[in-house]
Design a protein around this motif. Structure first.
Motif, PDB file in Angstrom:
ATOM      1  N   GLY A   1      17.186  47.742  67.547  1.00 55.72           N
ATOM      2  CA  GLY A   1      18.488  46.308  68.024  1.00 55.72           C
ATOM      3  C   GLY A   1      18.207  45.004  67.684  1.00 55.72           C
ATOM      4  O   GLY A   1      18.920  44.460  68.622  1.00 55.72           O
ATOM      5  N   HIS A   2      17.349  44.561  67.250  1.00 57.36           N
ATOM      6  CA  HIS A   2      17.008  43.315  67.050  1.00 57.36           C
ATOM      7  C   HIS A   2      17.639  42.759  66.265  1.00 57.36           C
ATOM      8  O   HIS A   2      18.227  43.264  65.028  1.00 57.36           O
ATOM      9  CB  HIS A   2      15.573  42.779  67.278  1.00 57.36           C
ATOM     10  N   LYS A   3      18.330  41.122  66.730  1.00 64.29           N
ATOM     11  CA  LYS A   3      19.360  40.682  65.256  1.00 64.29           C
ATOM     12  C   LYS A   3      18.472  39.670  65.300  1.00 64.29           C
ATOM     13  O   LYS A   3      16.831  39.043  65.604  1.00 64.29           O
ATOM     14  CB  LYS A   3      20.320  39.607  66.235  1.00 64.29           C
ATOM     15  N   PRO A   4      18.327  38.841  63.507  1.00 64.04           N
ATOM     16  CA  PRO A   4      17.450  38.131  62.904  1.00 64.04           C
ATOM     17  C   PRO A   4      16.585  37.232  63.991  1.00 64.04           C
ATOM     18  O   PRO A   4      15.168  36.998  63.590  1.00 64.04           O
ATOM     19  CB  PRO A   4      18.373  37.380  61.867  1.00 64.04           C
ATOM     20  N   SER A   5      17.479  36.363  64.797  1.00 72.05           N
ATOM     21  CA  SER A   5      17.155  35.578  65.250  1.00 72.05           C
ATOM     22  C   SER A   5      15.949  35.803  66.681  1.00 72.05           C
ATOM     23  O   SER A   5      15.127  34.589  66.527  1.00 72.05           O
ATOM     24  CB  SER A   5      17.971  34.585  66.224  1.00 72.05           C
ATOM     25  N   HIS A   6      15.979  36.925  66.638  1.00 66.20           N
ATOM     26  CA  HIS A   6      14.870  37.787  67.796  1.00 66.20           C
ATOM     27  C   HIS A   6      13.584  38.680  66.740  1.00 66.20           C
ATOM     28  O   HIS A   6      13.388  38.382  67.573  1.00 66.20           O
ATOM     29  CB  HIS A   6      15.604  38.373  68.704  1.00 66.20           C
ATOM     30  N   MET A   7      13.566  37.893  65.782  1.00 65.27           N
ATOM     31  CA  MET A   7      12.518  38.508  64.776  1.00 65.27           C
ATOM     32  C   MET A   7      11.800  37.570  63.734  1.00 65.27           C
ATOM     33  O   MET A   7      12.410  36.452  64.070  1.00 65.27           O
ATOM     34  CB  MET A   7      13.525  39.711  63.066  1.00 65.27           C
ATOM     35  N   SER A   8      10.786  37.605  63.239  1.00 69.91           N
ATOM     36  CA  SER A   8       9.708  36.352  63.265  1.00 69.91           C
ATOM     37  C   SER A   8      10.096  36.840  61.500  1.00 69.91           C
ATOM     38  O   SER A   8      11.241  37.767  61.256  1.00 69.91           O
ATOM     39  CB  SER A   8       8.193  37.639  62.950  1.00 69.91           C
ATOM     40  N   VAL A   9       9.725  35.840  61.150  1.00 69.27           N
ATOM     41  CA  VAL A   9       9.910  35.424  59.432  1.00 69.27           C
ATOM     42  C   VAL A   9       9.903  36.508  58.775  1.00 69.27           C
ATOM     43  O   VAL A   9      10.773  37.909  57.681  1.00 69.27           O
ATOM     44  CB  VAL A   9       9.653  34.803  58.539  1.00 69.27           C
ATOM     45  N   GLY A  10       8.288  37.865  58.347  1.00 69.09           N
ATOM     46  CA  GLY A  10       7.931  39.047  58.482  1.00 69.09           C
ATOM     47  C   GLY A  10       9.074  40.221  58.657  1.00 69.09           C
ATOM     48  O   GLY A  10       8.799  40.346  58.605  1.00 69.09           O
ATOM     49  N   GLU A  11       8.826  40.378  59.534  1.00 70.30           N
ATOM     50  CA  GLU A  11      10.103  41.410  60.239  1.00 70.30           C
ATOM     51  C   GLU A  11      11.890  41.014  59.508  1.00 70.30           C
ATOM     52  O   GLU A  11      11.757  41.778  58.458  1.00 70.30           O
ATOM     53  CB  GLU A  11      10.498  41.308  61.552  1.00 70.30           C
ATOM     54  N   GLN A  12      12.191  39.446  59.387  1.00 66.16           N
ATOM     55  CA  GLN A  12      13.256  39.305  59.017  1.00 66.16           C
ATOM     56  C   GLN A  12      13.272  39.766  56.545  1.00 66.16           C
ATOM     57  O   GLN A  12      13.943  40.836  56.663  1.00 66.16           O
ATOM     58  CB  GLN A  12      13.879  38.100  59.187  1.00 66.16           C
ATOM     59  N   GLN A  13      12.017  39.894  56.155  1.00 64.30           N
ATOM     60  CA  GLN A  13      11.791  40.258  55.382  1.00 64.30           C
ATOM     61  C   GLN A  13      12.392  41.806  54.917  1.00 64.30           C
ATOM     62  O   GLN A  13      12.605  42.232  54.200  1.00 64.30           O
ATOM     63  CB  GLN A  13      10.404  39.549  54.655  1.00 64.30           C
TER      64      GLN A  13
END
Length: 223
Positions: free
Chosen positions: A135-147
């Protein structure tokens, strides 16, 4: 699975001169094979992936994915074929900032057959270790999580071929090996052919087959 023959690609510069980027006599990757292309910046790695994916059209030659020659088709048809057969992990992720992790993966499913499979999306996010972050948007994730979201999205439609463009370039060194292992393990489990490009020798050392792009691309060989 992947066959390139006499593939050429060039771009016209602002002054009108033609700049050759690719000149590939032959390049083949077998079904289920995992391999990496290594080369310095500017040697045509990203352009090659774009041509294979049908994002860009080759000037000439054969670009066959699962015996379908993308070089023969219009942009709209290439888009459809890519959605059905090819997954793509972009270096810059290309996640939609207003969408959650789950929504980004679900959106990737609509490009091919227009059918969303929430169970598949959740399974992929669980597989990449983000079941608790759907349920998290990219701005609330680390770079590794976004990848990792980008990896899950690339696998949403069960592609036959996965292209990964410098997937660790924007990830801190501690997570680089994990990202590569994650991609490789998932491709092995789902019998997906993998072509990864990188300039990192540490990434390349994790693969049995490593091809130097200048040995394949005559333009880079002459540079």
């Amino acid at each position: 699975m992947l066959h390139l023959e006499n593939v050429k690609k060039s771009y016209r510069q602002p002054n009108g001169e033609v700049l050759p980027i690719l000149d590939i006599p032959r390049f083949d990757v077998a079904s289920g094979e995992q391999m990496v292309l290594i080369g310095d910046s500017g040697c045509g790695k990203t352009t090659l992936l774009h041509v294979i994916a049908g994002i860009s059209k080759a000037d000439s030659g054969v670009v066959a994915v699962d015996r379908v020659n993308l070089a023969r088709y219009s942009e709209s048809t290439r888009d459809r074929i890519r959605a059905e057969k090819i997954g793509y992990v972009f270096q810059t992720f290309n996640l939609l900032p207003g969408f959650t992790a789950l929504e980004n993966v679900l959106l990737g499913m609509t490009f091919a057959r227009g059918k969303r499979d929430p169970a598949r999306a959740r399974q992929l996010l669980d597989r990449v270790g983000l079941g608790h972050r759907i349920g998290h948007k990219p701005s609330h994730m680390s770079v590794g999580e976004q990848q990792r979201v980008a990896v899950a999205r690339s696998l949403a439609n069960r592609p036959q071929l996965l292209l990964a463009d410098e997937p660790t370039a924007n990830v801190d060194p501690r997570n680089q090996q994990h990202i590569v292992e994650l991609i490789r393990k998932t491709c092995e489990e789902e019998q997906i052919t993998l072509v990864m490009v990188t300039h990192s020798r540490d990434v390349a050392d994790q693969f049995k087959r490593v091809d130097q792009l200048p040995e394949i691309n005559l333009v880079a060989a002459k540079a």
